[in-house]
Motif scaffolding. Structure first.
Motif, mmCIF file in Angstrom:
data_model
loop_
_atom_site.group_PDB
_atom_site.id
_atom_site.type_symbol
_atom_site.label_atom_id
_atom_site.label_comp_id
_atom_site.label_asym_id
_atom_site.label_seq_id
_atom_site.Cartn_x
_atom_site.Cartn_y
_atom_site.Cartn_z
ATOM 1 N N MET A 1 -19.146 23.474 -18.294
ATOM 2 C CA MET A 1 -18.181 23.937 -19.273
ATOM 3 C C MET A 1 -18.112 22.909 -20.395
ATOM 4 N N THR A 2 -17.979 23.392 -21.625
ATOM 5 C CA THR A 2 -17.740 22.520 -22.771
ATOM 6 C C THR A 2 -16.374 22.856 -23.343
ATOM 7 N N VAL A 3 -15.564 21.831 -23.531
ATOM 8 C CA VAL A 3 -14.245 21.985 -24.115
ATOM 9 C C VAL A 3 -14.291 21.289 -25.477
ATOM 10 N N VAL A 4 -13.837 21.984 -26.503
ATOM 11 C CA VAL A 4 -13.858 21.465 -27.869
ATOM 12 C C VAL A 4 -12.425 21.286 -28.340
ATOM 13 N N ALA A 5 -12.177 20.200 -29.065
ATOM 14 C CA ALA A 5 -10.826 19.950 -29.571
ATOM 15 C C ALA A 5 -10.892 19.358 -30.969
ATOM 16 N N LEU A 6 -9.819 19.560 -31.709
ATOM 17 C CA LEU A 6 -9.633 18.896 -32.991
ATOM 18 C C LEU A 6 -8.520 17.877 -32.799
ATOM 19 N N LEU A 7 -8.822 16.622 -33.060
ATOM 20 C CA LEU A 7 -7.867 15.532 -32.900
ATOM 21 C C LEU A 7 -7.575 14.913 -34.251
ATOM 22 N N SER A 8 -6.297 14.734 -34.542
ATOM 23 C CA SER A 8 -5.867 14.042 -35.752
ATOM 24 C C SER A 8 -4.831 13.001 -35.346
ATOM 25 N N VAL A 9 -5.119 11.736 -35.645
ATOM 26 C CA VAL A 9 -4.205 10.634 -35.326
ATOM 27 C C VAL A 9 -4.015 9.810 -36.595
ATOM 28 N N ASP A 32 -16.406 9.533 -22.165
ATOM 29 C CA ASP A 32 -17.596 10.366 -22.093
ATOM 30 C C ASP A 32 -17.361 11.646 -22.901
ATOM 31 N N VAL A 33 -17.214 11.462 -24.220
ATOM 32 C CA VAL A 33 -17.007 12.581 -25.132
ATOM 33 C C VAL A 33 -17.985 12.455 -26.296
ATOM 34 N N ARG A 34 -18.272 13.574 -26.918
ATOM 35 C CA ARG A 34 -19.058 13.603 -28.144
ATOM 36 C C ARG A 34 -18.073 13.891 -29.266
ATOM 37 N N TYR A 35 -18.254 13.257 -30.424
ATOM 38 C CA TYR A 35 -17.296 13.488 -31.503
ATOM 39 C C TYR A 35 -17.941 13.388 -32.870
ATOM 40 N N GLU A 36 -17.290 14.032 -33.823
ATOM 41 C CA GLU A 36 -17.693 13.969 -35.221
ATOM 42 C C GLU A 36 -16.436 13.988 -36.071
ATOM 43 N N THR A 37 -16.295 13.006 -36.938
ATOM 44 C CA THR A 37 -15.124 12.889 -37.790
ATOM 45 C C THR A 37 -15.366 13.603 -39.110
ATOM 46 N N ASN A 38 -14.334 14.292 -39.590
ATOM 47 C CA ASN A 38 -14.386 14.958 -40.890
ATOM 48 C C ASN A 38 -13.115 14.583 -41.646
ATOM 49 N N PRO A 39 -12.929 15.030 -42.877
ATOM 50 C CA PRO A 39 -11.759 14.604 -43.650
ATOM 51 C C PRO A 39 -10.399 14.995 -43.052
ATOM 52 N N MET A 40 -10.358 15.988 -42.175
ATOM 53 C CA MET A 40 -9.094 16.473 -41.633
ATOM 54 C C MET A 40 -8.837 16.053 -40.196
ATOM 55 N N GLY A 41 -9.803 15.415 -39.563
ATOM 56 C CA GLY A 41 -9.631 15.020 -38.168
ATOM 57 C C GLY A 41 -10.971 14.735 -37.524
ATOM 58 N N THR A 42 -10.981 14.749 -36.208
ATOM 59 C CA THR A 42 -12.196 14.488 -35.454
ATOM 60 C C THR A 42 -12.374 15.596 -34.421
ATOM 61 N N VAL A 43 -13.542 16.224 -34.439
ATOM 62 C CA VAL A 43 -13.863 17.232 -33.436
ATOM 63 C C VAL A 43 -14.435 16.498 -32.233
ATOM 64 N N ILE A 44 -13.864 16.773 -31.063
ATOM 65 C CA ILE A 44 -14.280 16.124 -29.820
ATOM 66 C C ILE A 44 -14.781 17.189 -28.858
ATOM 67 N N GLU A 45 -15.856 16.882 -28.146
ATOM 68 C CA GLU A 45 -16.368 17.768 -27.098
ATOM 69 C C GLU A 45 -16.444 16.986 -25.796
ATOM 70 N N GLU A 86 -22.790 25.021 -32.093
ATOM 71 C CA GLU A 86 -23.197 26.404 -31.864
ATOM 72 C C GLU A 86 -22.166 27.383 -32.422
ATOM 73 N N LYS A 87 -20.903 26.992 -32.397
ATOM 74 C CA LYS A 87 -19.854 27.830 -32.971
ATOM 75 C C LYS A 87 -20.041 27.938 -34.487
ATOM 76 N N VAL A 88 -20.386 26.825 -35.111
ATOM 77 C CA VAL A 88 -20.627 26.824 -36.556
ATOM 78 C C VAL A 88 -21.869 27.651 -36.874
ATOM 79 N N THR A 89 -22.916 27.500 -36.085
ATOM 80 C CA THR A 89 -24.147 28.264 -36.294
ATOM 81 C C THR A 89 -23.884 29.758 -36.210
#
Length: 104
Positions: A1-9, A32-45, A86-89
């Motif tokens: 299972m992959t769980v995706v979240a948007l985190l803003s701190v 043990d997470v994968r993440y990518e930061t963008n201007p509004m927060g960080t997407v974590i998987e 994959e969601k973006v694709t």
């Protein structure tokens, strides 16, 4: 299972928050997470929601300030293992182009 979240701190204060946000993002490296930061927060998987909660708590605690605002929005699609990219694709496939205003 992959769980995706948007985190803003972020600390609640005037001026640049970049240094404190960098501390929050850096705290994610201990998990043990994968993440990518963008201007509004960080997407974590992660593979499990509990991993997201631990990473979000560490990011929250890494920020200095009299007041810290943290938002965690979780997408736990249990019937699929789709990763964030994959969601973006899938959206781009529907659009027939990049999901960005920078397309030609």
């Amino acid at each position: 299972m992959t769980v995706v979240a948007l985190l803003s701190v972020a600390p609640v204060r005037e001026g640049s928050m970049a240094g404190e946000v960098a501390k929050a993002v850096g705290a994610l490296d201990e998990f043990d997470v994968r993440y990518e930061t963008n201007p509004m927060g960080t997407v974590i998987e992660a593979d499990e929601p509990s991993e997201l909660f631990g990473a979000a708590q560490a990011a929250h605690e890494a920020v200095d300030g009299d007041r810290v605002s943290t938002v965690l929005k979780i997408d736990d699609k249990r019937a699929s293992d789709d990763a964030a990219d994959e969601k973006v694709t899938a959206v781009e496939d529907e659009l027939g182009r990049e999901a960005s205003s920078n397309h030609e």
